[in-house]
Every structure is written in structure tokens, then in C-alpha cells.
Design a protein around this motif. Sequence first.
Motif, PDB file in Angstrom:
ATOM      1  N   HIS A 155      -1.999  35.674  -4.588  1.00  0.00           N
ATOM      2  CA  HIS A 155      -1.752  35.112  -3.361  1.00  0.00           C
ATOM      3  C   HIS A 155      -0.230  34.920  -3.097  1.00  0.00           C
ATOM      4  CE1 HIS A 155      -1.347  31.128  -5.090  1.00  0.00           C
ATOM      5  NE2 HIS A 155      -2.701  31.279  -5.715  1.00  0.00           N
ATOM      6  N   LEU A 156       0.423  34.942  -1.750  1.00  0.00           N
ATOM      7  CA  LEU A 156       1.844  34.594  -1.995  1.00  0.00           C
ATOM      8  C   LEU A 156       2.050  33.277  -2.628  1.00  0.00           C
ATOM      9  CD1 LEU A 156       2.880  35.538   1.510  1.00  0.00           C
ATOM     10  CD2 LEU A 156       3.780  36.351  -0.386  1.00  0.00           C
ATOM     11  N   ALA A 157       3.294  33.062  -3.491  1.00  0.00           N
ATOM     12  CA  ALA A 157       3.608  32.186  -4.543  1.00  0.00           C
ATOM     13  C   ALA A 157       3.691  30.812  -3.871  1.00  0.00           C
ATOM     14  CB  ALA A 157       4.715  32.490  -5.166  1.00  0.00           C
ATOM     15  N   GLN A 158       3.110  29.871  -4.493  1.00  0.00           N
ATOM     16  CA  GLN A 158       3.147  28.520  -4.340  1.00  0.00           C
ATOM     17  C   GLN A 158       3.602  27.599  -5.240  1.00  0.00           C
ATOM     18  OE1 GLN A 158      -1.143  27.928  -2.962  1.00  0.00           O
ATOM     19  NE2 GLN A 158      -0.971  26.162  -4.182  1.00  0.00           N
ATOM     20  N   PHE A 159       4.326  26.653  -5.196  1.00  0.00           N
ATOM     21  CA  PHE A 159       4.834  26.002  -6.356  1.00  0.00           C
ATOM     22  C   PHE A 159       4.475  24.472  -6.166  1.00  0.00           C
ATOM     23  CE2 PHE A 159       8.248  25.985  -2.879  1.00  0.00           C
ATOM     24  CZ  PHE A 159       8.316  24.473  -2.942  1.00  0.00           C
ATOM     25  N   GLU A 160       4.043  23.745  -7.142  1.00  0.00           N
ATOM     26  CA  GLU A 160       3.696  22.546  -7.315  1.00  0.00           C
ATOM     27  C   GLU A 160       4.449  21.236  -7.934  1.00  0.00           C
ATOM     28  OE1 GLU A 160       0.019  22.963  -9.511  1.00  0.00           O
ATOM     29  OE2 GLU A 160      -0.737  24.256  -8.250  1.00  0.00           O
ATOM     30  N   SER A 161       5.700  21.823  -8.357  1.00  0.00           N
ATOM     31  CA  SER A 161       6.864  20.825  -8.897  1.00  0.00           C
ATOM     32  C   SER A 161       8.051  21.503  -8.588  1.00  0.00           C
ATOM     33  CB  SER A 161       6.457  20.573 -10.294  1.00  0.00           C
ATOM     34  OG  SER A 161       6.559  21.815 -11.327  1.00  0.00           O
ATOM     35  N   LEU A 162       9.152  20.577  -8.849  1.00  0.00           N
ATOM     36  CA  LEU A 162      10.471  21.005  -9.052  1.00  0.00           C
ATOM     37  C   LEU A 162      10.611  22.117  -9.957  1.00  0.00           C
ATOM     38  CD1 LEU A 162      12.537  17.835  -7.917  1.00  0.00           C
ATOM     39  CD2 LEU A 162      12.146  19.891  -6.504  1.00  0.00           C
ATOM     40  N   LEU A 214       4.090  29.885   2.219  1.00  0.00           N
ATOM     41  CA  LEU A 214       4.233  28.749   3.359  1.00  0.00           C
ATOM     42  C   LEU A 214       4.111  29.407   4.728  1.00  0.00           C
ATOM     43  CD1 LEU A 214       6.926  26.102   2.014  1.00  0.00           C
ATOM     44  CD2 LEU A 214       4.458  25.908   2.357  1.00  0.00           C
ATOM     45  N   HIS A 215       3.454  28.756   5.314  1.00  0.00           N
ATOM     46  CA  HIS A 215       3.359  29.188   6.997  1.00  0.00           C
ATOM     47  C   HIS A 215       2.880  27.891   7.889  1.00  0.00           C
ATOM     48  CE1 HIS A 215      -1.195  29.453   7.283  1.00  0.00           C
ATOM     49  NE2 HIS A 215      -1.134  29.552   6.044  1.00  0.00           N
ATOM     50  N   ARG A 216       3.084  28.050   9.046  1.00  0.00           N
ATOM     51  CA  ARG A 216       2.677  27.203  10.199  1.00  0.00           C
ATOM     52  C   ARG A 216       2.228  27.925  11.353  1.00  0.00           C
ATOM     53  NH1 ARG A 216       8.368  23.784  11.144  1.00  0.00           N
ATOM     54  NH2 ARG A 216       9.455  25.638  11.554  1.00  0.00           N
ATOM     55  N   THR A 264      -4.022  24.703   2.040  1.00  0.00           N
ATOM     56  CA  THR A 264      -3.531  23.130   1.693  1.00  0.00           C
ATOM     57  C   THR A 264      -2.318  22.664   2.159  1.00  0.00           C
ATOM     58  OG1 THR A 264      -2.643  24.069  -0.402  1.00  0.00           O
ATOM     59  CG2 THR A 264      -5.083  23.207  -0.656  1.00  0.00           C
ATOM     60  N   GLU A 265      -2.244  21.737   2.479  1.00  0.00           N
ATOM     61  CA  GLU A 265      -1.038  21.198   3.344  1.00  0.00           C
ATOM     62  C   GLU A 265       0.141  21.217   2.214  1.00  0.00           C
ATOM     63  OE1 GLU A 265       0.585  17.518   6.211  1.00  0.00           O
ATOM     64  OE2 GLU A 265      -1.513  18.014   5.866  1.00  0.00           O
ATOM     65  N   TYR A 266       1.202  21.472   2.677  1.00  0.00           N
ATOM     66  CA  TYR A 266       2.509  21.500   1.882  1.00  0.00           C
ATOM     67  C   TYR A 266       2.940  20.023   1.659  1.00  0.00           C
ATOM     68  CZ  TYR A 266       7.266  22.058   0.450  1.00  0.00           C
ATOM     69  OH  TYR A 266       8.762  22.082  -0.204  1.00  0.00           O
ATOM     70  N   ASN A 267       3.240  19.618   0.456  1.00  0.00           N
ATOM     71  CA  ASN A 267       3.488  17.995   0.263  1.00  0.00           C
ATOM     72  C   ASN A 267       5.250  17.687   0.366  1.00  0.00           C
ATOM     73  OD1 ASN A 267       4.753  19.382  -2.018  1.00  0.00           O
ATOM     74  ND2 ASN A 267       3.684  18.500  -3.565  1.00  0.00           N
ATOM     75  N   LYS A 268       5.897  18.735   1.006  1.00  0.00           N
ATOM     76  CA  LYS A 268       6.998  18.654   1.295  1.00  0.00           C
ATOM     77  C   LYS A 268       8.047  17.999   0.053  1.00  0.00           C
ATOM     78  CE  LYS A 268       6.081  17.169   6.149  1.00  0.00           C
ATOM     79  NZ  LYS A 268       6.223  16.203   7.041  1.00  0.00           N
TER      80      LYS A 268
END
Length: 216
Positions: A122-129, A148-150, A163-167
Motif C-alpha cells: 500500500h502507499l507508504a505510511q510511517f509510525e515514527s519520526l 495520506l488522504h482526506r 486509520t486516522e493520522y496521528n499528526k
Amino acid sequence: MSAAKVEEASMGRVKADLTTLDCLQEVEMGIKLQRKCLRTVCSGPLAKSSWCYIMMMVLIVALIVVFVVLFLPVKKVIERHGPCYDTCPGKWIGFGRKCFYFSEDMRNWTFSRISCITLEAHLAQFESLEELDFLRTHMGPFNHWIGLHRESQEQPWRWTDNTEYNKIVLTRGEGECGYLSDIGISSARDYTHRKWICSKSNRSTVQCPEILNQGE
């Protein structure tokens, strides 16, 4: 290491030392018995035959075998406390428990998402800096679509798994699709062409054996 593990390791070493001492004592007793037998045989009527020489050779070979078994380092396998992850396939790059693919083509966000799906990702997502810094380090001078999308500017940012982005990092711009740039996370319309990043979990985990010497 905890006190219990230290005590257990110490007890193991003590048992090993005692076992070695017992073996040495048994070897010493065996040598004495063999010497006694040799004196008996070689002092009898067979003293001038080759029997004495055969017995001496047997004794020497037995001593060599005993010392090799007792004093050469014996290797044993100790499992690590954590799993070991297989290498990522092809042009994928591993980081932690994930594999990432950086595209060479430039397409819109929707095409990029479908392309990742065809790669079972899937399009990449990150969980930490740390993960974000890894992506920025490897993406080069080009901007890359991420997951990310909205629906609109009033709606929260979400990943492609809903899942919602944790900003963890603020998103700039007024678009509906997120991309990674050299200044952080920005947004644009879907039709803009960019490179993209796919990611997937590296589920192939195995226990990694670690070979250590017995004396270590």
C-alpha cells in the motif's frame, strides 16, 4: 541481565567445571589401570612380543581422544531473544519490520495507490519520526506520494487502511492527497504527477541462531 539469569549462568558454569573435574579424575584412574595392565603384560611371557607395543599405542590414542573431547571449545546454539527478519525482495529497502519501494515512474495519487496494491502493498505510511527520516533520506530530490488522504479540508487525514493520522508531523497545503517533500508532508490534488512510495510488512520472521563458544 537479571540477578536470576546471572545466578543461573553461574550455576551452569559451576556444574560444567565439576563435570570436567569428574572426567579428569576418571581419565586419571583409567590411565593408572592401563599402566598397571601394561606392567603386568610386559613383565610376563609376552614381554618380548609385539603385544606391549600394541597396548602402548592404544593408550596413546585413548589419551589423545580424551584431551580433544575435554579441552577443544564446543560450540552450542543459543537463540536470540527477538525475531530475525528476512531480507526484502528485489528493489525494496528494509527498515524495521517493513519493506519500502521507491518508484521510478511519476503518476497521480490514485494510480500510485493501485500500483502498490498490485505489489501486495500500500502507499507508504510511517509510525515514527525515525521511519519518516528514513523515507526522506532515500527518496532523493523528488517528491513522493504517500498513503495520506482526506475527503475534504474539514475531514481528518487518514491512511489508506482507513486509520486516522496521528499528526506526528503537520501537513501543509489544501489538497486531498499527501506527499513527502524535502520540507516535510505537503498535500496536492490527485491529478498531480509524482513518484510514490509503497510499503508492506515483512512477515517472514524466523528465529536467528547465534553460534557461541562454550567458554563464552
